[in-house]
Design a protein around this motif. Structure first.
Motif, mmCIF file in Angstrom:
data_model
loop_
_atom_site.group_PDB
_atom_site.id
_atom_site.type_symbol
_atom_site.label_atom_id
_atom_site.label_comp_id
_atom_site.label_asym_id
_atom_site.label_seq_id
_atom_site.Cartn_x
_atom_site.Cartn_y
_atom_site.Cartn_z
ATOM 1 N N GLU A 127 -7.556 -8.635 6.294
ATOM 2 C CA GLU A 127 -8.257 -7.452 5.935
ATOM 3 C C GLU A 127 -8.044 -6.570 7.010
ATOM 4 O OE1 GLU A 127 -12.770 -5.760 4.556
ATOM 5 O OE2 GLU A 127 -12.445 -7.812 5.137
ATOM 6 N N ALA A 128 -8.462 -6.748 8.004
ATOM 7 C CA ALA A 128 -8.106 -5.809 9.259
ATOM 8 C C ALA A 128 -6.924 -5.301 9.259
ATOM 9 C CB ALA A 128 -8.551 -6.652 10.513
ATOM 10 N N ALA A 129 -5.761 -6.211 9.308
ATOM 11 C CA ALA A 129 -4.429 -5.849 9.230
ATOM 12 C C ALA A 129 -4.229 -4.677 8.236
ATOM 13 C CB ALA A 129 -3.539 -7.008 8.932
ATOM 14 N N ARG A 130 -4.700 -5.148 6.835
ATOM 15 C CA ARG A 130 -4.547 -3.984 5.919
ATOM 16 C C ARG A 130 -5.206 -2.614 6.377
ATOM 17 N NH1 ARG A 130 -5.663 -8.570 2.670
ATOM 18 N NH2 ARG A 130 -7.773 -8.009 2.513
ATOM 19 N N LEU A 131 -6.547 -2.598 6.688
ATOM 20 C CA LEU A 131 -7.162 -1.566 7.187
ATOM 21 C C LEU A 131 -6.490 -0.683 8.434
ATOM 22 C CD1 LEU A 131 -10.809 -2.974 6.978
ATOM 23 C CD2 LEU A 131 -9.721 -1.247 5.277
ATOM 24 N N GLU B 281 5.363 -9.642 9.521
ATOM 25 C CA GLU B 281 4.721 -10.230 8.079
ATOM 26 C C GLU B 281 3.286 -11.026 8.377
ATOM 27 O OE1 GLU B 281 7.554 -12.544 6.296
ATOM 28 O OE2 GLU B 281 9.147 -11.380 6.148
ATOM 29 N N GLU B 282 3.220 -11.660 9.404
ATOM 30 C CA GLU B 282 2.058 -12.404 9.478
ATOM 31 C C GLU B 282 0.916 -11.534 10.027
ATOM 32 O OE1 GLU B 282 2.469 -16.431 11.572
ATOM 33 O OE2 GLU B 282 3.954 -15.474 12.471
ATOM 34 N N PRO B 283 -0.357 -11.606 9.261
ATOM 35 C CA PRO B 283 -1.331 -10.720 9.461
ATOM 36 C C PRO B 283 -1.945 -10.589 10.866
ATOM 37 C CG PRO B 283 -1.864 -12.113 7.542
ATOM 38 C CD PRO B 283 -0.584 -12.523 8.178
ATOM 39 N N HIS B 284 -1.992 -11.630 11.598
ATOM 40 C CA HIS B 284 -2.427 -11.392 13.090
ATOM 41 C C HIS B 284 -1.476 -10.477 13.823
ATOM 42 C CE1 HIS B 284 0.198 -14.739 13.412
ATOM 43 N NE2 HIS B 284 -0.255 -14.943 14.875
ATOM 44 N N LEU B 285 -0.112 -10.644 13.507
ATOM 45 C CA LEU B 285 0.717 -9.662 14.368
ATOM 46 C C LEU B 285 0.927 -8.494 13.610
ATOM 47 C CD1 LEU B 285 3.923 -12.412 14.880
ATOM 48 C CD2 LEU B 285 1.816 -11.848 16.467
ATOM 49 N N ALA B 286 0.686 -8.477 12.191
ATOM 50 C CA ALA B 286 0.625 -6.915 11.926
ATOM 51 C C ALA B 286 -0.549 -6.210 12.258
ATOM 52 C CB ALA B 286 0.548 -7.209 10.181
ATOM 53 N N TYR B 287 -1.680 -6.888 12.566
ATOM 54 C CA TYR B 287 -2.951 -6.174 13.077
ATOM 55 C C TYR B 287 -2.851 -5.592 14.364
ATOM 56 C CZ TYR B 287 -7.564 -5.776 14.975
ATOM 57 O OH TYR B 287 -8.831 -5.373 15.510
ATOM 58 N N PHE B 288 -2.282 -6.596 15.256
ATOM 59 C CA PHE B 288 -1.851 -6.228 16.840
ATOM 60 C C PHE B 288 -0.866 -5.019 16.635
ATOM 61 C CE2 PHE B 288 -0.345 -6.266 20.818
ATOM 62 C CZ PHE B 288 -1.400 -6.855 21.570
ATOM 63 N N HIS B 289 0.185 -5.043 15.875
ATOM 64 C CA HIS B 289 1.077 -3.969 15.761
ATOM 65 C C HIS B 289 0.446 -2.734 15.260
ATOM 66 C CE1 HIS B 289 4.791 -1.759 14.768
ATOM 67 N NE2 HIS B 289 4.532 -1.492 13.706
ATOM 68 N N ALA B 290 -0.648 -2.509 14.402
ATOM 69 C CA ALA B 290 -1.171 -1.589 13.936
ATOM 70 C C ALA B 290 -2.095 -1.113 15.137
ATOM 71 C CB ALA B 290 -1.941 -1.931 12.730
ATOM 72 N N ALA B 291 -2.906 -1.991 15.718
ATOM 73 C CA ALA B 291 -3.561 -1.703 16.942
ATOM 74 C C ALA B 291 -2.854 -0.831 17.934
ATOM 75 C CB ALA B 291 -4.277 -2.977 17.490
#
Length: 289
Positions: free
Chosen positions: A119-123, A149-159
């Motif tokens: 959810e955090a990655a999507r937001l 693709e992996e959510p935790h890496l997507a979240y870090f990328h967005a951050a």
């Protein structure tokens, strides 16, 4: 999705929550291990290479310009020579492996695989949709990279995108305030929220004499007092800098909307607290001592 205005402090709080987790990998032993595997071992070389690799094999001038508060002579000790040891692509791959290992170690496998992380990655990715490229070189370079693709890496990328978007804008504000890189650090440290001087000397390449000279320039402008504390004018300038940075960084959070920002802040703060409890940061990093 919305474009309605929100409280600028909400955007800043959201950024701070995401940035707290983002900052963990700079101090991670996993980063040193992965970068050592590609031949880069000096801590300063690791820092310059991993953050600048998205820009490509640039020279010291570009790194000094986009990083702002590092002494050019320190940058030039390692850049562009570092690209002869490993290519930017190899460094980005090593960075990704280090981020993965760091998040798994600090947060645990359950959090990494959780619906909250997804959810955090999507937001965060939705917020980043509204970031602008103009005059934002570090953000724009990272925005060219694929979303993991992996959510935790997507979240870090967005951050990372949100961090560098705000950071690029912040540098424009510092220039408008006529603060050079070291003066910006001295005045920020005087707020009690900036990096302690010993960390500045070790990581940014400045000396005590140069720090004192910058403090002297700030005193001449009436921004610091004799004890090194911010004057009323100095407090006002730092507040203006943050407010203008908020203004330049408002688009991602207005795009996400108040409800989304509140939820992303909640999730991001939870991840950041867990990382801090797990020992993500060295003692004495922040403060005036």
């Amino acid at each position: 999705m919305t474009t309605a205005a929100i409280d600028p402090h909400a955007g800043r709080r959201c950024h701070n929550a995401l940035n707290s987790l983002h900052a963990t990998y700079y101090f991670s032993p996993d980063l040193g291990r992965e970068m050592g595997a590609v031949g880069i071992t000096h801590p300063r070389a690791v820092n310059f290479a991993t953050r600048a690799a998205a820009l490509g094999p640039v020279g010291a001038g570009m790194v000094a310009a986009t990083f702002y508060n590092y002494k050019y002579e320190l940058v030039a000790r390692f850049v562009p020579a570092v690209w002869e040891t490993a290519t930017p692509g190899q460094i980005l791959d090593a960075r990704a492996r280090a981020i993965d290992a760091t998040l798994r170690r600090l947060l645990g496998e359950e959090a990494v695989a959780s619906e909250e992380m997804a959810e955090a990655a999507r937001l965060a990715l939705r917020a980043a949709e509204a970031c602008g490229r103009s005059a934002r070189p570090l953000y724009s370079a990272y925005a060219d990279l694929p979303v993991p693709e992996e959510p935790h890496l997507a979240y870090f990328h967005a951050a990372t995108l949100l961090r560098e978007h705000r950071g690029d804008g912040h540098l424009a504000v510092l220039m408008s305030a006529e603060l050079d890189g070291l003066e910006a650090m001295v005045s920020h440290t005087a707020t009690g929220k900036g990096m302690a001087p010993k960390w500045v000397f070790g990581s940014r390449g400045w000396s005590q004499e140069e720090w004192d000279a910058a403090a002297g320039r700030l005193r001449e402008r009436g921004l610091l007092d004799a004890a090194g504390e911010l004057t009323e004018r100095g407090v006002a300038l730092r507040a203006e800098i943050e407010a203008e940075t908020d203004r330049l960084d408002r688009a991602p959070y207005e795009h996400l909307g108040a409800e989304g920002v509140a939820r992303l802040t909640e999730l991001g703060a939870g991840f950041a607290r867990a990382a801090a409890v797990a020992g993500a940061f060295p003692d004495g990093l922040i403060g005036k001592g």
